[in-house]
Design an enzyme around this catalytic site. Structure first.
Site, mmCIF file in Angstrom:
data_model
loop_
_atom_site.group_PDB
_atom_site.id
_atom_site.type_symbol
_atom_site.label_atom_id
_atom_site.label_comp_id
_atom_site.label_asym_id
_atom_site.label_seq_id
_atom_site.Cartn_x
_atom_site.Cartn_y
_atom_site.Cartn_z
ATOM 1 N N ASN A 111 -9.191 6.185 11.489
ATOM 2 C CA ASN A 111 -7.845 6.487 12.007
ATOM 3 C C ASN A 111 -7.985 6.460 13.558
ATOM 4 O O ASN A 111 -9.106 6.614 13.890
ATOM 5 C CB ASN A 111 -7.159 7.584 11.405
ATOM 6 N N HIS A 123 -0.050 3.581 4.846
ATOM 7 C CA HIS A 123 -0.511 2.427 5.765
ATOM 8 C C HIS A 123 -0.062 0.876 5.484
ATOM 9 O O HIS A 123 -0.781 -0.007 5.375
ATOM 10 C CB HIS A 123 -2.224 2.297 5.521
ATOM 11 N N ARG A 181 -8.215 -4.132 10.334
ATOM 12 C CA ARG A 181 -6.997 -3.958 10.206
ATOM 13 C C ARG A 181 -6.355 -2.706 10.776
ATOM 14 O O ARG A 181 -6.587 -1.847 10.591
ATOM 15 C CB ARG A 181 -6.417 -3.761 8.562
ATOM 16 N N ARG A 222 -3.206 -2.972 -7.212
ATOM 17 C CA ARG A 222 -2.372 -3.497 -5.880
ATOM 18 C C ARG A 222 -2.610 -4.973 -5.918
ATOM 19 O O ARG A 222 -1.690 -5.809 -5.963
ATOM 20 C CB ARG A 222 -2.547 -2.626 -4.845
ATOM 21 N N PHE A 248 -3.830 15.256 -1.064
ATOM 22 C CA PHE A 248 -3.310 13.987 -0.331
ATOM 23 C C PHE A 248 -1.907 13.606 -1.004
ATOM 24 O O PHE A 248 -1.240 13.354 -0.152
ATOM 25 C CB PHE A 248 -4.253 12.904 -0.420
ATOM 26 N N TYR A 269 -9.624 4.613 -3.170
ATOM 27 C CA TYR A 269 -9.383 3.046 -2.622
ATOM 28 C C TYR A 269 -9.513 2.065 -3.709
ATOM 29 O O TYR A 269 -8.567 1.417 -3.779
ATOM 30 C CB TYR A 269 -10.171 3.080 -1.663
ATOM 31 N N ARG A 329 0.897 -1.377 0.060
ATOM 32 C CA ARG A 329 0.021 0.042 -0.019
ATOM 33 C C ARG A 329 1.025 1.364 -0.134
ATOM 34 O O ARG A 329 1.831 1.260 0.555
ATOM 35 C CB ARG A 329 -0.774 -0.099 1.330
ATOM 36 N N ARG A 357 -11.874 10.486 -1.348
ATOM 37 C CA ARG A 357 -11.506 8.933 -0.745
ATOM 38 C C ARG A 357 -11.960 8.125 -1.660
ATOM 39 O O ARG A 357 -11.649 6.960 -2.096
ATOM 40 C CB ARG A 357 -11.621 8.674 0.546
ATOM 41 N N HIS A 386 -12.224 0.135 2.104
ATOM 42 C CA HIS A 386 -12.611 1.206 1.119
ATOM 43 C C HIS A 386 -13.827 2.005 1.761
ATOM 44 O O HIS A 386 -14.858 1.489 1.925
ATOM 45 C CB HIS A 386 -12.850 0.673 -0.259
HETATM 46 FE FE1 HDE Z 1 -6.501 6.656 3.295
HETATM 47 N N1 HDE Z 1 -5.963 5.458 1.699
HETATM 48 N N2 HDE Z 1 -6.670 8.370 1.887
HETATM 49 N N3 HDE Z 1 -7.064 7.909 4.835
HETATM 50 N N4 HDE Z 1 -6.321 5.227 4.459
HETATM 51 C C1 HDE Z 1 -5.379 4.298 1.713
HETATM 52 O O1 HDE Z 1 -5.950 2.805 0.187
HETATM 53 C C2 HDE Z 1 -6.555 8.032 0.777
HETATM 54 C C3 HDE Z 1 -7.457 9.176 4.807
HETATM 55 C C4 HDE Z 1 -6.879 5.286 5.968
HETATM 56 O O2 HDE Z 1 -5.813 -1.104 6.253
HETATM 57 C C5 HDE Z 1 -4.990 3.783 0.359
HETATM 58 O O3 HDE Z 1 -6.072 0.316 -0.006
HETATM 59 C C6 HDE Z 1 -6.690 9.664 0.094
HETATM 60 C C7 HDE Z 1 -8.197 9.625 5.837
HETATM 61 C C8 HDE Z 1 -6.582 3.762 6.285
HETATM 62 O O4 HDE Z 1 -5.754 -1.443 4.194
HETATM 63 C C9 HDE Z 1 -5.219 4.802 -0.652
HETATM 64 C C10 HDE Z 1 -7.065 10.400 1.218
HETATM 65 C C11 HDE Z 1 -8.393 8.426 6.499
HETATM 66 C C12 HDE Z 1 -6.035 2.938 5.173
HETATM 67 C C13 HDE Z 1 -5.563 6.068 0.412
HETATM 68 C C14 HDE Z 1 -7.076 9.617 2.335
HETATM 69 C C15 HDE Z 1 -7.737 7.274 6.026
HETATM 70 C C16 HDE Z 1 -5.751 4.120 4.331
HETATM 71 C C17 HDE Z 1 -3.533 3.116 0.514
HETATM 72 C C18 HDE Z 1 -7.524 11.999 1.090
HETATM 73 C C19 HDE Z 1 -9.049 8.323 7.942
HETATM 74 C C20 HDE Z 1 -5.523 1.502 5.467
HETATM 75 C C21 HDE Z 1 -3.997 1.620 0.197
HETATM 76 C C22 HDE Z 1 -8.864 12.201 0.391
HETATM 77 C C23 HDE Z 1 -10.381 8.442 8.196
HETATM 78 C C24 HDE Z 1 -6.495 0.610 4.947
HETATM 79 C C25 HDE Z 1 -5.368 1.379 0.207
HETATM 80 C C26 HDE Z 1 -6.125 -0.839 5.212
HETATM 81 C C27 HDE Z 1 -5.333 3.523 2.979
HETATM 82 C C28 HDE Z 1 -5.966 7.243 0.030
HETATM 83 C C29 HDE Z 1 -7.165 10.235 3.546
HETATM 84 C C30 HDE Z 1 -7.298 5.986 6.455
HETATM 85 C C31 HDE Z 1 -4.011 5.240 -1.221
HETATM 86 C C32 HDE Z 1 -6.766 9.808 -1.482
HETATM 87 C C33 HDE Z 1 -9.078 10.990 6.188
HETATM 88 C C34 HDE Z 1 -6.929 3.245 7.787
HETATM 89 O O5 HDE Z 1 -6.204 4.546 -1.465
#
Ligand code: HDE
Length: 683
Positions: A151, A78, A115, A372, A164, A365, A75, A361, A342
């Site tokens: 988070n 994360h 996770r 991936r 981001f 995802y 990833r 988001r 997602h």
């Molecule tokens: Fe993520 N984030 N994120 N994020 N995020 C990913 O998705 C993204 C955001 C969070 O255990 C990715 O499958 C963007 C906030 C967790 O598999 C990716 C934006 C929060 C996890 C991605 C955010 C998160 C991810 C990387 C801004 C808290 C791990 C691999 C719009 C609410 C999930 C994947 C796991 C993972 C993109 C912001 C939490 C790249 C574009 C806000 C817990 O798609």
């Protein structure tokens, strides 16, 4: 360790479903992937004893080719994470708020997979680095999968998803030398923060001890965004989701976090895995904050802005259910690595809002998961819903399902128009018809422009100890920044939240105090719910390092053990070597760790018993353990030789240090109470 399989709850349908896919090699003959039995797996086919190897060796080719493809892209954020299965139980029907099937009935149980992760580090990063932790849950509901991808901090750095990639490029190791791994203490990260005022509140959160949790079991989880709950009548409420750990919210201190990175880089996954194996199932209550549609504009922050939280004192938290993690994965790659979480995976009764970060988001995802994990990632066992999906999606790389029949389109006559769409009143998903109006623009909403009030609210809510840790964290992080202007710009951002804090940080990191002209937030309110000092303190599952040697005092140990067992404390016996030790009554115990394999960093408290034949080395190592525990504010108890050694270094009677030459029940009780307090900040 007990066999966790015996404890699998009956209701955990997802686990039963996964079992169909388990492959157990034990006791079976070895075969190729085509099921041809293999007679020799250690020698490649070659022409003669010392001759060239032969390309026709299909066994060798298959083994190496498969190995060559074992890794998939990690990833991009994360990357390092650890998962577990469990079950969510609804406390009471939420049908007045939502149609979501898993929230309709008290006692309804829904299988889940969680996770936990860290944002910045690569898959091999050490686990106690200062970082935000991910807390992502997949609910396998009867009406499809719902993912709550949150988070351990309730707000985020940015307001719009388009920023981001910039945030992450700044936060990841710097591209010219790929340093530092998994942490924010470097120039590009602080350059980003100092250049983006909207990150100010999150900056305060990440400099607090929240980013160095004690355990995944002692972390809150937050959905961050504002979601919608929609009921049967089509009435919508705005909602925030929270996970509250039953063990309370607890963190490490910075010195520990840094050193544990060396003593046990797998600290968090080991803690989770071991506790689930032992039957200490981590529990988290799901809470919701709810506001009516007509209250949308009643607050002095915009409820669609992800850099703002909803203070619990204004919008109370209602606990609606409990999640228990009760089974470790069988295979980390197949489950934890391939799981695709997602925020776009919602079910009937839950819907999105216009929160621009959430909207960002929703695209990212699935996009990254197609890349991936591959086109058919939703068919992988860990990602499948409980009930089989039916649609006309076809083919793609590595399709697992064999789609039967002639028809792969809608509408059709040949298959009686199946699979058929389901109208909203029969259970089909319908989008909440929220009103959308306005011109197309690229701009931040004016209502998103207050960047400092909530950072100040957070600062006002901290205890003195928490404040001192925040100052220390800023001093470390900015102290690692090489460019003085970057340090100065970050200090100026802090000044908008608290001038005295900014002045102290400036002094620590050798830059001028921020100009007086910077306006400081005038918020005086605080939110007690934000301070970790106001959390729950419990003793169960805390580890006590017990330093012990030959001819230990059997009676005293028996009494101590009885009081620990009652409190759920878990002793780890540490001595000079592995094996068994004999006590004064001729009983024996088995040593868990030596001074070399164990570490005071890994125990929540220390109990020193020693023994009459302890060598000078033993005494010396024990002193080191005591001093480390003392410096980390953790409880220390000592009896017999242990009490003597603690007195020799003049630590007896200091807060949280208890010694006795003739321990009574009251003494053991006092030690358990000290363990419950966990830290003695007044040392
Ligand atoms: Fe993520 N984030 N994120 N994020 N995020 C990913 O998705 C993204 C955001 C969070 O255990 C990715 O499958 C963007 C906030 C967790 O598999 C990716 C934006 C929060 C996890 C991605 C955010 C998160 C991810 C990387 C801004 C808290 C791990 C691999 C719009 C609410 C999930 C994947 C796991 C993972 C993109 C912001 C939490 C790249 C574009 C806000 C817990 O798609």
């Amino acid at each position: 360790m007990t066999d966790h399989k015996n404890r699998e709850p009956e209701e955990n349908k997802k686990i039963r479903q996964l079992e169909k896919f388990y492959r157990d090699n034990e006791g079976k003959p070895m075969t190729t992937d085509e099921a041809v039995k293999i007679s020799d797996d250690e020698n490649t086919l070659s022409a003669g004893d010392r001759g060239p190897q032969l390309l026709e060796d299909f066994i060798y080719r298959e083994k190496l080719s498969h190995f060559d493809r074992e890794r998939i892209p990690e990833r991009n954020v994360h990357a390092r994470g650890y998962g577990a299965h469990g079950v969510f139980e609804c406390y009471a029907s939420q049908s007045d708020l939502t149609e979501a099937h898993f929230l309709q009935d008290a006692g309804r149980k829904t299988p889940v997979f969680v996770r936990f992760s860290q944002v910045a580090g690569s898959r091999g990063a050490n686990e106690t680095l200062r970082d935000v932790r991910g807390f992502a849950t997949k609910f396998y509901t009867e009406e499809g999968n719902f993912d709550l991808v949150g988070n351990n901090i309730p707000i985020f750095f940015i307001q719009d998803g388009i920023k981001f990639p910039d945030l992450i490029h700044a936060l990841k190791p710097e591209p010219n030398n790929e340093i530092p791994q998994g942490q924010t203490a470097h120039d590009t990260f602080w350059d980003f923060i100092g250049s983006n005022e909207e990150s100010a509140a999150m900056m305060m959160w990440i400099m607090s001890d929240r980013t160095i949790p004690r355990s995944f079991r002692t972390m809150q989880g937050f959905g961050v965004h504002t979601f919608r709950l929609v009921n049967k009548e089509g009435v919508s409420h705005f909602c925030k989701f929270h996970w509250q750990p039953v063990l309370g919210v607890h963190s490490l201190i910075w010195d520990e976090a840094q050193k544990i990175g060396g003593a046990d880089p797998d600290f968090h996954r080991r803690d989770l895995w071991e506790n689930i194996e032992k039957g200490n199932f981590p529990e988290y209550e799901l809470g919701i904050q709810v506001i009516r549609e007509d209250q949308e504009f009643d607050f002095d922050f915009d409820i669609l802005d992800s850099t703002k939280l909803w203070p619990e004192e204004l919008i109370p938290l209602k606990k609606i259910g409990k999640m228990t993690l009760n089974k470790n994965v069988e295979n980390v790659f197949a489950e934890t690595e391939q799981v695709a979480l997602h925020p776009g995976n919602i079910v009937r009764g839950i819907d999105f809002t216009n929160d621009p970060l959430l909207q960002g988001r929703l695209f990212s995802y699935a996009d990254t998961q197609f890349y991936r994990v591959g086109t058919n990632f939703k068919q992988i066992p860990i990602n499948r819903p409980i009930h089989t999906a039916h649609n006309n999606h076809r083919d793609g790389a590595a399709r697992y399902v064999i789609d039967k029949g002639q028809v792969a389109y809608h509408q059709n006559y040949l298959a009686n128009n199946t699979p058929y769409p389901v109208p909203g009143d029969k259970g089909g998903f319908v989008t909440y018809p929220s009103l959308v109006e306005g011109k197309k623009v690229r701009q931040t909403a004016p209502s998103f422009e207050d960047h400092f009030s909530q950072g100040r609210l957070f600062w006002n809510s901290m205890s003195d100890v928490e404040k001192s840790h925040i100052l220390q964290a800023f001093s470390f992080e900015l102290g690692k920044v090489k460019n003085p202007e970057v340090r100065e710009r970050a200090v100026r951002l802090i000044a908008h939240i608290s001038r005295p804090l900014a002045v102290s940080v400036a002094e620590e990191v050798g830059v001028p105090a921020p100009p007086e002209a910077i306006p400081e937030s005038d918020v005086t309110a605080s939110s007690p719910a934000l301070s970790m000092q106001n959390t729950v303190f419990r003793t169960d599952t805390l580890k006590v390092g017990v330093i012990i040697d030959e001819q230990y005092d059997s009676n005293a140990l028996k009494n101590a053990m009885a009081s620990w067992e009652k409190a759920g404390l878990e002793p780890v016996f540490v001595s000079r070597r592995l094996g068994t030790l004999e006590g004064t009554n001729g009983d024996s115990l088995s040593v868990d760790e030596t001074f070399l394999t164990g570490s005071p960093l890994l125990y929540d408290g220390l109990f020193v018993i020693g023994g009459p034949y302890a060598t000078r080395d033993f005494h010396f190592m024990t002193n080191q353990f005591i001093v480390d525990q003392f410096n980390h504010y953790k409880p220390i108890g000592g009896i017999d030789e242990g009490a003597k050694w603690i007195e020799e270094i003049h630590l007896q009677n200091r807060p949280g240090v208890l010694t006795s030459r003739a321990p009574t029940d009251g003494f053991y009780k006092a030690f358990v109470n000290a363990m419950a307090k966990q830290r003695f900040w007044d040392r």
